[in-house]
Design a protein around this motif. Structure first.
Motif, short mmCIF file in Angstrom:
data_model
loop_
_atom_site.label_atom_id
_atom_site.label_comp_id
_atom_site.label_asym_id
_atom_site.label_seq_id
_atom_site.Cartn_x
_atom_site.Cartn_y
_atom_site.Cartn_z
N VAL A 1 85.80 -159.73 34.76
CA VAL A 1 85.10 -158.94 35.60
C VAL A 1 85.89 -157.66 35.82
CG1 VAL A 1 84.88 -158.70 38.16
CG2 VAL A 1 84.77 -161.03 37.18
N TRP A 2 85.17 -156.59 35.78
CA TRP A 2 85.55 -155.41 35.95
C TRP A 2 86.55 -155.04 37.19
CZ3 TRP A 2 86.43 -152.51 31.83
CH2 TRP A 2 85.40 -152.83 30.66
N ALA A 3 87.77 -154.64 36.99
CA ALA A 3 88.56 -154.58 38.25
C ALA A 3 88.56 -152.85 38.26
CB ALA A 3 90.10 -154.92 38.13
N ARG A 4 88.61 -152.34 37.09
CA ARG A 4 88.19 -150.83 37.08
C ARG A 4 87.35 -150.40 36.02
NH1 ARG A 4 92.75 -147.88 35.78
NH2 ARG A 4 94.07 -149.91 35.35
N PRO A 5 86.06 -150.23 36.23
CA PRO A 5 85.20 -150.01 35.05
C PRO A 5 85.45 -148.61 34.46
CG PRO A 5 83.79 -150.33 37.07
CD PRO A 5 85.16 -150.39 37.71
N ALA B 1 98.04 -150.33 35.48
CA ALA B 1 97.70 -149.09 36.25
C ALA B 1 97.79 -147.93 35.55
CB ALA B 1 98.61 -148.97 37.41
N VAL B 2 98.44 -147.81 34.61
CA VAL B 2 98.54 -146.42 33.57
C VAL B 2 97.23 -146.29 32.72
CG1 VAL B 2 100.91 -146.35 33.89
CG2 VAL B 2 100.02 -147.46 31.77
N CYS B 3 96.42 -147.42 32.68
CA CYS B 3 95.31 -147.44 31.81
C CYS B 3 94.01 -146.98 32.30
CB CYS B 3 94.98 -148.99 31.32
SG CYS B 3 96.32 -149.68 30.33
N ASP B 4 93.09 -146.61 31.38
CA ASP B 4 92.13 -145.87 32.12
C ASP B 4 90.97 -146.81 32.70
OD1 ASP B 4 92.54 -142.87 30.84
OD2 ASP B 4 92.40 -144.42 28.83
N ARG B 5 90.89 -148.02 32.08
CA ARG B 5 89.85 -148.86 32.73
C ARG B 5 90.62 -150.45 32.58
NH1 ARG B 5 84.98 -149.69 29.57
NH2 ARG B 5 86.32 -148.98 27.69
N GLU B 6 90.25 -151.30 33.73
CA GLU B 6 90.71 -152.82 33.52
C GLU B 6 89.72 -153.74 33.81
OE1 GLU B 6 93.63 -155.19 36.34
OE2 GLU B 6 93.75 -153.10 36.77
N LEU B 7 89.71 -154.71 32.71
CA LEU B 7 89.19 -155.80 32.62
C LEU B 7 89.85 -157.02 33.19
CD1 LEU B 7 86.07 -156.78 31.96
CD2 LEU B 7 86.95 -157.39 29.77
N HIS B 8 89.56 -157.64 34.16
CA HIS B 8 90.22 -158.80 34.56
C HIS B 8 89.58 -160.10 34.37
CE1 HIS B 8 93.10 -160.75 36.99
NE2 HIS B 8 92.61 -161.40 37.62
N LEU B 9 90.41 -161.08 33.56
CA LEU B 9 89.91 -162.45 33.20
C LEU B 9 90.45 -163.33 34.14
CD1 LEU B 9 90.58 -162.34 29.44
CD2 LEU B 9 88.60 -161.38 30.67
N ALA B 10 89.54 -164.41 34.52
CA ALA B 10 89.79 -165.40 35.48
C ALA B 10 88.57 -166.19 35.47
CB ALA B 10 89.94 -164.73 37.09
N ASP B 11 89.07 -167.82 35.49
CA ASP B 11 87.88 -168.57 35.61
C ASP B 11 87.05 -168.57 34.46
OD1 ASP B 11 89.25 -169.71 38.09
OD2 ASP B 11 88.05 -168.18 39.20
N GLY B 12 87.31 -168.19 33.21
CA GLY B 12 86.58 -168.14 32.01
C GLY B 12 85.68 -166.99 32.08
N GLU B 13 85.83 -166.14 33.00
CA GLU B 13 84.96 -164.87 33.02
C GLU B 13 85.73 -163.59 32.82
OE1 GLU B 13 82.18 -165.44 36.53
OE2 GLU B 13 81.08 -167.17 35.77
N VAL C 1 93.45 -155.43 29.75
CA VAL C 1 92.89 -156.72 29.86
C VAL C 1 93.87 -157.53 30.45
CG1 VAL C 1 92.10 -158.54 28.69
CG2 VAL C 1 91.38 -156.56 27.79
N THR C 2 93.65 -157.82 31.86
CA THR C 2 94.69 -158.56 32.85
C THR C 2 93.86 -160.09 33.01
OG1 THR C 2 93.44 -157.69 34.80
CG2 THR C 2 95.34 -156.33 33.66
N GLY C 3 95.15 -160.57 33.65
CA GLY C 3 94.76 -161.99 34.05
C GLY C 3 96.18 -162.91 33.98
#
Length: 217
Positions: free
Chosen positions: A213-217, A199-211, A35-37
């Motif tokens: 968004v999948w960076a890597r689903p 980058a070493v994680c399997d998937r990435e969910l990016h948080l921005a502007d209160g939402e 979970v990034t942001g």
């Protein structure tokens, strides 16, 4: 092992506007979800909700289909949180912080001693086991909090910025330990602002502007 789901959820504090809106995400066994942001994007908010500390204003957070109603229930369902502020008791030693947590979830004293020794050892803290938390450096405190989290053997492991105060070698060690948790079947969620850790994680969910968004689903 279990799955943690967030379905069309809004999260807010008190009567304030939502920090996050319309979040849908699944943490799956055997995977590490990043979970990034940026700072303030809502990473800690999302992990707090996943841990049962913050109820959804709308939508639902559930473990294997069972809606979370609070932190105690989340703990009973095997949800472990390693908080960003480490959450350690300053009046206890590193070993006591780990042992108390293991006993609190039903472990025997002997089991607590074994798990404590094992988790502190893999994080390079055997020599600091009997030191008070206040006597440890920031990085050592962070590793002690990680040791406590690993010792609980959770089905879901939520790790909030757990590499932020670590040097390169210890950061790599912690990421390998999180991978090992996923390999045994845990659903691991890592909140991080570090792109190399993400980058070493399997998937990435990016948080921005209160939402979210999948960076890597």
């Amino acid at each position: 092992m279990v799955t943690l789901t967030v379905e069309a959820a809004d999260f807010a504090y008190g009567g304030a506007a939502p920090v996050l809106s319309g979040v849908t995400v699944t943490a799956r066994p055997g995977e590490i979800l990043a979970v990034t942001g940026t700072s303030g994007a809502g990473k800690t908010t999302l992990l707090s909700a996943m841990a049962g500390l913050l109820p959804a204003r709308t939508g639902e957070v559930a473990v294997d289909g069972t809606p979370l109603s609070g932190r105690d229930q989340a703990v009973s369902l095997g949800v472990v949180l390693i908080p960003q502020d480490n959450g350690l008791a300053a009046i206890l030693t590193a070993a006591e912080n780990v042992s108390v947590a293991v006993i609190a979830i039903g472990g025997s004293p002997a089991d607590a001693r074994r798990r404590t020794a094992d988790s502190l050892e893999v994080l390079g803290l055997s020599g600091q086991a009997n030191q008070l938390i206040d006597e440890l450096s920031g990085g050592q405190q962070q590793r002690a909090a990680i040791a406590r989290g690993l010792a609980l053997h959770g089905d879901v492991l939520l790790a909030d910025e757990v590499t932020s105060e670590l040097d390169a070698a210890n950061r790599q060690r912690v990421l390998e330990l999180l991978r090992a948790e996923a390999a045994r079947g845990a659903a691991v969620v890592l909140a991080t602002h570090d792109p190399e850790a993400a980058a070493v994680c399997d998937r990435e969910l990016h948080l921005a502007d209160g939402e979210a968004v999948w960076a890597r689903p």
